[in-house]
Design an enzyme around this catalytic site. Structure first.
Site, PDB file in Angstrom:
ATOM      1  N   LYS A  90       0.801  -1.226   0.000  1.00 39.26           N
ATOM      2  CA  LYS A  90       0.000   0.000   0.000  1.00 39.26           C
ATOM      3  C   LYS A  90       0.835   1.279   0.000  1.00 39.26           C
ATOM      4  O   LYS A  90       0.415   2.297  -0.524  1.00 39.26           O
ATOM      5  CB  LYS A  90      -0.957   0.000   1.193  1.00 39.26           C
ATOM      6  CG  LYS A  90      -2.106  -0.983   1.014  1.00 39.26           C
ATOM      7  CD  LYS A  90      -3.233  -0.706   1.991  1.00 39.26           C
ATOM      8  CE  LYS A  90      -4.439  -1.568   1.696  1.00 39.26           C
ATOM      9  NZ  LYS A  90      -4.229  -2.984   2.098  1.00 39.26           N
ATOM     10  N   GLU A 112      -9.887   7.136   3.382  1.00 43.61           N
ATOM     11  CA  GLU A 112     -10.799   6.210   4.028  1.00 43.61           C
ATOM     12  C   GLU A 112      -9.986   5.007   4.482  1.00 43.61           C
ATOM     13  O   GLU A 112      -8.941   4.712   3.923  1.00 43.61           O
ATOM     14  CB  GLU A 112     -11.876   5.746   3.035  1.00 43.61           C
ATOM     15  CG  GLU A 112     -11.465   4.565   2.133  1.00 43.61           C
ATOM     16  CD  GLU A 112     -10.286   4.849   1.193  1.00 43.61           C
ATOM     17  OE1 GLU A 112      -9.985   6.023   0.946  1.00 43.61           O
ATOM     18  OE2 GLU A 112      -9.663   3.872   0.717  1.00 43.61           O
ATOM     19  N   SER A 371       1.832  -9.821  -0.976  1.00 44.99           N
ATOM     20  CA  SER A 371       1.439  -8.408  -0.842  1.00 44.99           C
ATOM     21  C   SER A 371       1.839  -7.789   0.489  1.00 44.99           C
ATOM     22  O   SER A 371       2.037  -6.585   0.583  1.00 44.99           O
ATOM     23  CB  SER A 371      -0.071  -8.255  -1.056  1.00 44.99           C
ATOM     24  OG  SER A 371      -0.792  -9.083  -0.162  1.00 44.99           O
TER      25      SER A 371
HETATM   26  C1  LIG Z   1      -5.014  -4.041   1.713  1.00 47.35           C
HETATM   27  C2  LIG Z   1      -4.294  -5.288   1.441  1.00 47.35           C
HETATM   28  C3  LIG Z   1      -4.698  -6.175   0.417  1.00 47.35           C
HETATM   29  C4  LIG Z   1      -5.926  -5.968  -0.423  1.00 47.35           C
HETATM   30  O1  LIG Z   1      -5.960  -4.817  -1.192  1.00 47.35           O
HETATM   31  P1  LIG Z   1      -5.769  -4.836  -2.768  1.00 47.35           P
HETATM   32  O2  LIG Z   1      -6.132  -3.461  -3.185  1.00 47.35           O
HETATM   33  O3  LIG Z   1      -6.679  -5.885  -3.339  1.00 47.35           O
HETATM   34  O4  LIG Z   1      -4.345  -5.160  -3.024  1.00 47.35           O
HETATM   35  C5  LIG Z   1      -3.926  -7.305   0.177  1.00 47.35           C
HETATM   36  N1  LIG Z   1      -2.842  -7.586   0.919  1.00 47.35           N
HETATM   37  C6  LIG Z   1      -2.430  -6.776   1.914  1.00 47.35           C
HETATM   38  C7  LIG Z   1      -1.227  -7.149   2.697  1.00 47.35           C
HETATM   39  C8  LIG Z   1      -3.138  -5.599   2.210  1.00 47.35           C
HETATM   40  O5  LIG Z   1      -2.724  -4.807   3.200  1.00 47.35           O
END
Ligand SMILES: *Cc1c(COP(=O)(O)O)cnc(C)c1O
Length: 386
Positions: A90, A112, A371
């Site tokens: 993010k 948000e 992610s």
């Molecule tokens: C917020 C988040 C997501 C989901 O958000 P996307 O916009 O679909 O990427 C996935 N993995 C992590 C670690 C997150 O913090």
């Protein structure tokens, strides 16, 4: 094709902007500024600088040797967004947007947040760039995520609990949009995923595309060829679209988005308008956005970005679901075999890669987008397993 669908901000029939005229004017200005700066050499250099010096990019594409052996199939590579500052992808988007906000002369950033992860990334970027930061969060969510509220406050942000509606993410988005319309002259709305009215999905993709820009170069260096599949979890869809972006025009690469089986927007959604844009949305019998539930807070959203909706209906990308049990198993297995505790969101991608591996050959390659890291989820998993 219908004329309208070829317009900027459309992905096939999805995307667009369905908002009141006063908000549309603000979005038009934002769009103009984004296109003006995104290729500006000074802007690009500053973005590269902060991604390197503050976020810690580039992050590695790690060969998961033990996991590959355990699964007995294709080579598994992990794109390590978990190693970024603040522990997830993010921050890539937060830095990109805040540098744009600075150029637009904004003094105040609003955002948000649902579970709090995007709020924390935004508050971090605001601390770094000395901007006033206001985070809208559903009142119910502020109670469930008290620790993240404290994190944001530590970072200097003001967290505003939203009492309206159900006190959830949707209500927080509405409040943030109202604030933007009232205060657009000095305020920038830093949106957290590849969703919302144009230009947000395009802008967020632009900033998250660094993931596949790096992974493509890294896999070419390590293996001399493209991967056979890229697997990523999909909530709003920002890490997935970033992980897919540079492979969309490479037809040999399978693109696979993974959703929780209790929030399957892409597998069961129908075209509808949500939060000012058109996408595949999960609806209940009354035609309202369905209440979703995921053990991974970041995947708990009844819609999905417009480009994913388009990639789904055209068949360019595949979307699948996994169960909570498969996710918890993957969470434990990656921790044990590779010494990497993944975010519960990312564990969805690992869980599906495990199912995919036996269908592929040993000479093939899967890239799993990790992610984020799982420190934030350890206590929750402890409570669930106890
Ligand atoms: C917020 C988040 C997501 C989901 O958000 P996307 O916009 O679909 O990427 C996935 N993995 C992590 C670690 C997150 O913090």
């Amino acid at each position: 094709m219908d004329q309208q669908f070829q317009q900027e901000g459309y992905f096939g029939e999805f995307g667009g902007s369905f908002v009141p005229p006063e908000l549309q004017e603000v979005l038009n200005y934002l769009s103009e500024q984004f296109y003006k700066f995104k290729d500006d050499p000074g802007y690009k250099e500053e973005l590269r600088f902060y991604l390197r010096e503050y976020v810690g990019r580039e992050n590695p594409l790690t060969y998961a040797e033990r996991l590959t052996k355990a699964w007995g199939g294709p080579k598994i590579y992990l794109k390590r967004e978990d190693l970024n500052h603040t522990g997830a992808h993010k921050i890539n988007n937060a830095i990109g947007q805040i540098l744009l906000a600075k150029r637009m002369g904004a003094k105040r950033i609003i955002a948000e947040t649902g579970a709090g992860q995007h709020g924390v990334a935004t508050a971090t970027a605001c601390a770094m760039f000395n901007m006033e930061c206001v985070i809208y969060m559903g009142a119910e969510d502020t109670r469930r995520q008290a620790l993240n509220v404290f994190r944001m406050e530590l970072l200097g942000a003001t967290v505003v609990p939203v009492q309206k509606g159900q006190g959830r993410l949707k209500d927080a988005v509405d409040e943030a949009l109202d604030d933007l319309v009232r205060n657009y002259k000095n305020t920038f709305y830093l949106l957290g995923s590849a969703v919302g009215p144009h230009p947000f999905p395009t802008m967020v993709k632009h900033f998250q595309s660094i993931i596949s820009e790096e992974s493509k170069q890294q896999i070419m260096e390590k293996e001399g060829r493209l991967p056979d599949a890229v697997v990523a979890c999909a909530g709003g869809g920002s890490n997935a679209i970033g992980a897919f972006a540079h492979y969309i025009d490479e037809p040999s690469v399978r693109l696979i988005g993974v959703e929780p089986d209790q929030a399957p927007s892409l597998t069961q959604g129908v075209p509808s308008i949500l939060h000012g844009f058109k996408c595949l949305v999960l609806l209940d019998e009354e035609g309202q956005p369905r209440k979703t539930y995921s053990i991974a807070a970041g995947l708990d959203y009844p819609g999905i970005g417009p480009e994913h909706s388009h990639l789904k209906v055209t068949g360019r990308a595949e979307y699948v679901t996994v169960t909570n049990e498969e996710v918890l198993e993957a969470f434990k297995e990656l921790s044990r075999t590779e010494g990497i505790i993944p975010a519960l969101e990312s564990a969805h991608a690992v869980a599906y890669a495990k199912k995919l591996a036996p269908t592929m050959g040993r000479d093939q390659i899967i890239i799993v987008n990790l992610s984020g890291r799982g420190d934030k989820d350890v206590e929750q998993v402890y409570q669930m397993l106890k």
